[in-house]
Design a protein around this motif. Sequence first.
Motif, PDB file in Angstrom:
ATOM      1  N   ILE A 175      -5.084 -11.217  -0.471  1.00 16.78           N
ATOM      2  CA  ILE A 175      -5.719  -9.912  -0.664  1.00 16.78           C
ATOM      3  C   ILE A 175      -5.106  -8.883   0.278  1.00 16.78           C
ATOM      4  CG2 ILE A 175      -7.884  -8.621  -0.447  1.00 16.78           C
ATOM      5  CD1 ILE A 175      -9.340 -11.257  -1.099  1.00 16.78           C
ATOM      6  N   ARG A 176      -4.821  -7.698  -0.280  1.00 15.08           N
ATOM      7  CA  ARG A 176      -4.335  -6.577   0.516  1.00 15.08           C
ATOM      8  C   ARG A 176      -5.181  -5.338   0.215  1.00 15.08           C
ATOM      9  NH1 ARG A 176      -2.582 -10.398   2.449  1.00 15.08           N
ATOM     10  NH2 ARG A 176      -0.422 -10.976   2.896  1.00 15.08           N
ATOM     11  N   ASP A 177      -5.271  -4.469   1.216  1.00 16.82           N
ATOM     12  CA  ASP A 177      -5.953  -3.179   1.067  1.00 16.82           C
ATOM     13  C   ASP A 177      -4.868  -2.143   0.768  1.00 16.82           C
ATOM     14  OD1 ASP A 177      -7.485  -0.886   1.272  1.00 16.82           O
ATOM     15  OD2 ASP A 177      -7.765  -1.018   3.431  1.00 16.82           O
ATOM     16  N   TRP A 178      -4.944  -1.501  -0.399  1.00 16.40           N
ATOM     17  CA  TRP A 178      -3.869  -0.627  -0.861  1.00 16.40           C
ATOM     18  C   TRP A 178      -4.230   0.848  -0.678  1.00 16.40           C
ATOM     19  CZ3 TRP A 178       0.802  -2.514  -2.000  1.00 16.40           C
ATOM     20  CH2 TRP A 178       0.900  -3.889  -2.244  1.00 16.40           C
ATOM     21  N   ILE A 179      -3.211   1.638  -0.295  1.00 13.54           N
ATOM     22  CA  ILE A 179      -3.387   3.080  -0.142  1.00 13.54           C
ATOM     23  C   ILE A 179      -2.190   3.798  -0.752  1.00 13.54           C
ATOM     24  CG2 ILE A 179      -2.339   3.082   2.171  1.00 13.54           C
ATOM     25  CD1 ILE A 179      -4.265   5.353   2.917  1.00 13.54           C
ATOM     26  N   TYR A 180      -2.465   4.860  -1.494  1.00 11.93           N
ATOM     27  CA  TYR A 180      -1.386   5.659  -2.072  1.00 11.93           C
ATOM     28  C   TYR A 180      -0.716   6.448  -0.953  1.00 11.93           C
ATOM     29  CZ  TYR A 180       1.037   8.614  -5.477  1.00 11.93           C
ATOM     30  OH  TYR A 180       1.990   9.259  -6.231  1.00 11.93           O
ATOM     31  N   VAL A 181       0.595   6.510  -0.968  1.00  9.41           N
ATOM     32  CA  VAL A 181       1.360   7.032   0.164  1.00  9.41           C
ATOM     33  C   VAL A 181       0.983   8.468   0.517  1.00  9.41           C
ATOM     34  CG1 VAL A 181       3.319   7.776  -1.263  1.00  9.41           C
ATOM     35  CG2 VAL A 181       3.688   7.191   1.150  1.00  9.41           C
ATOM     36  N   GLU A 182       0.602   9.267  -0.458  1.00  7.96           N
ATOM     37  CA  GLU A 182       0.223  10.653  -0.165  1.00  7.96           C
ATOM     38  C   GLU A 182      -1.024  10.714   0.725  1.00  7.96           C
ATOM     39  OE1 GLU A 182      -1.546  14.338  -2.733  1.00  7.96           O
ATOM     40  OE2 GLU A 182       0.264  13.382  -3.537  1.00  7.96           O
ATOM     41  N   ASP A 183      -1.966   9.811   0.493  1.00  7.64           N
ATOM     42  CA  ASP A 183      -3.150   9.755   1.355  1.00  7.64           C
ATOM     43  C   ASP A 183      -2.765   9.372   2.782  1.00  7.64           C
ATOM     44  OD1 ASP A 183      -5.303  10.586  -0.212  1.00  7.64           O
ATOM     45  OD2 ASP A 183      -5.609   8.606  -1.082  1.00  7.64           O
ATOM     46  N   HIS A 184      -1.810   8.448   2.922  1.00  6.22           N
ATOM     47  CA  HIS A 184      -1.323   8.073   4.251  1.00  6.22           C
ATOM     48  C   HIS A 184      -0.683   9.282   4.941  1.00  6.22           C
ATOM     49  CE1 HIS A 184       1.309   5.135   6.816  1.00  6.22           C
ATOM     50  NE2 HIS A 184       0.418   5.756   7.541  1.00  6.22           N
ATOM     51  N   CYS A 185       0.095  10.045   4.195  1.00 11.93           N
ATOM     52  CA  CYS A 185       0.737  11.233   4.765  1.00 11.93           C
ATOM     53  C   CYS A 185      -0.298  12.227   5.284  1.00 11.93           C
ATOM     54  CB  CYS A 185       1.630  11.902   3.726  1.00 11.93           C
ATOM     55  SG  CYS A 185       3.089  10.941   3.258  1.00 11.93           S
ATOM     56  N   HIS A 196      -6.480   3.408  -9.392  1.00 17.28           N
ATOM     57  CA  HIS A 196      -6.192   3.661 -10.811  1.00 17.28           C
ATOM     58  C   HIS A 196      -5.259   4.863 -10.963  1.00 17.28           C
ATOM     59  CE1 HIS A 196      -6.791   4.077 -15.131  1.00 17.28           C
ATOM     60  NE2 HIS A 196      -7.075   5.351 -14.927  1.00 17.28           N
ATOM     61  N   GLU A 197      -5.583   5.971 -10.273  1.00 20.06           N
ATOM     62  CA  GLU A 197      -4.742   7.167 -10.369  1.00 20.06           C
ATOM     63  C   GLU A 197      -3.393   6.946  -9.711  1.00 20.06           C
ATOM     64  OE1 GLU A 197      -4.645  11.868  -8.931  1.00 20.06           O
ATOM     65  OE2 GLU A 197      -6.469  10.668  -8.624  1.00 20.06           O
ATOM     66  N   GLY A 198      -3.398   6.328  -8.534  1.00 15.76           N
ATOM     67  CA  GLY A 198      -2.153   6.130  -7.794  1.00 15.76           C
ATOM     68  C   GLY A 198      -1.177   5.226  -8.517  1.00 15.76           C
ATOM     69  N   ILE A 199      -1.673   4.157  -9.121  1.00 12.53           N
ATOM     70  CA  ILE A 199      -0.765   3.230  -9.803  1.00 12.53           C
ATOM     71  C   ILE A 199      -0.209   3.858 -11.070  1.00 12.53           C
ATOM     72  CG2 ILE A 199      -2.313   1.950 -11.349  1.00 12.53           C
ATOM     73  CD1 ILE A 199       0.272   0.391  -8.960  1.00 12.53           C
TER      74      ILE A 199
END
Length: 319
Positions: free
Chosen positions: A214-224, A301-304
Amino acid sequence: MKRHLLITGGAGFIGSNFISYLLENSNYYITNVDSLTYAGNLENIQSFVKSNRCRSIQADIGEKTELSKVFDQDYFAIINFAAESHVDRSIEDAFPFIHTNIIGTYNLLQAVITGKANKMIQISTDEVYGSLEPNDSPFTETTSLAPNNPYSASKASADLLVRSYFQTYQLPLTVTRCSNNYGPMQHTEKFIPKVITRALNNIEIPLYGDGLNIRDWIYVEDHCRAIHAVLEKGLAGEVYNIGGSEEKTNREIIDYILEKLRKDEKLIKHVADRKGHDRRYSMDSSKISRELGWRPTISFHEGIQRTIQWYRQNEQKNG
């Protein structure tokens, strides 16, 4: 007054996305330094290379002589994205990870201590915390470091160097630790782009072990956006965890992508599990939310969907 940033690893996945983000959402002037190894892609910097607020210099942060050429001016801040980051490669040969992730960080800290930059943000990873059991609480900033592979050990070592320089010299240093990123421009050796590009080309998709890691996923723009918040409002000596609150098993990710691309699950090929494969990562981001007002805004859903669309276009462009 112009404020200049030194961004290391700006031709890589997160670094290039961050530079693009800053050029659109700030007035900073940027120097990007990257050694342009396999992980750094010239195509990643094409979108901002012509900007009059950004320059790029090829240099290895692990080589002090090379790095010195970027210090023809002083910087408001150094943001250190530069890192060897692929776990499988670190298992095969750990030396490049020690060179870039540890020695490179040391060289940057020396630049701060000699007054070449006012402060520094060390971009780290949730992998320094080790692995969680299914029912364990998410990692917090006070979770003990317990890396389980050479990559995460090198990042933990760099984090401890940063901590020691803050404690010893009271330098304005901050560490961010983020969960798994995904989005445009990521190297295809990484999990999500590998799944997408292989599925698009009807190539077998390797799945480690039982696929239930299991991994916790984040869209790169949110990280930025999170790093930008730390740059503007983060406190010296602090660690900030950044997560997307989107825990998924590897098998769930593959199934989701195959469904979106209307591909058959027969493409999945189970392979022997990776050595030192952490079972679960989960990040508690309540501190950065409470203190700096950041929260993730882009759902998985949106990020992928955005990510699939980018790689579909990229495959067509290069096909």
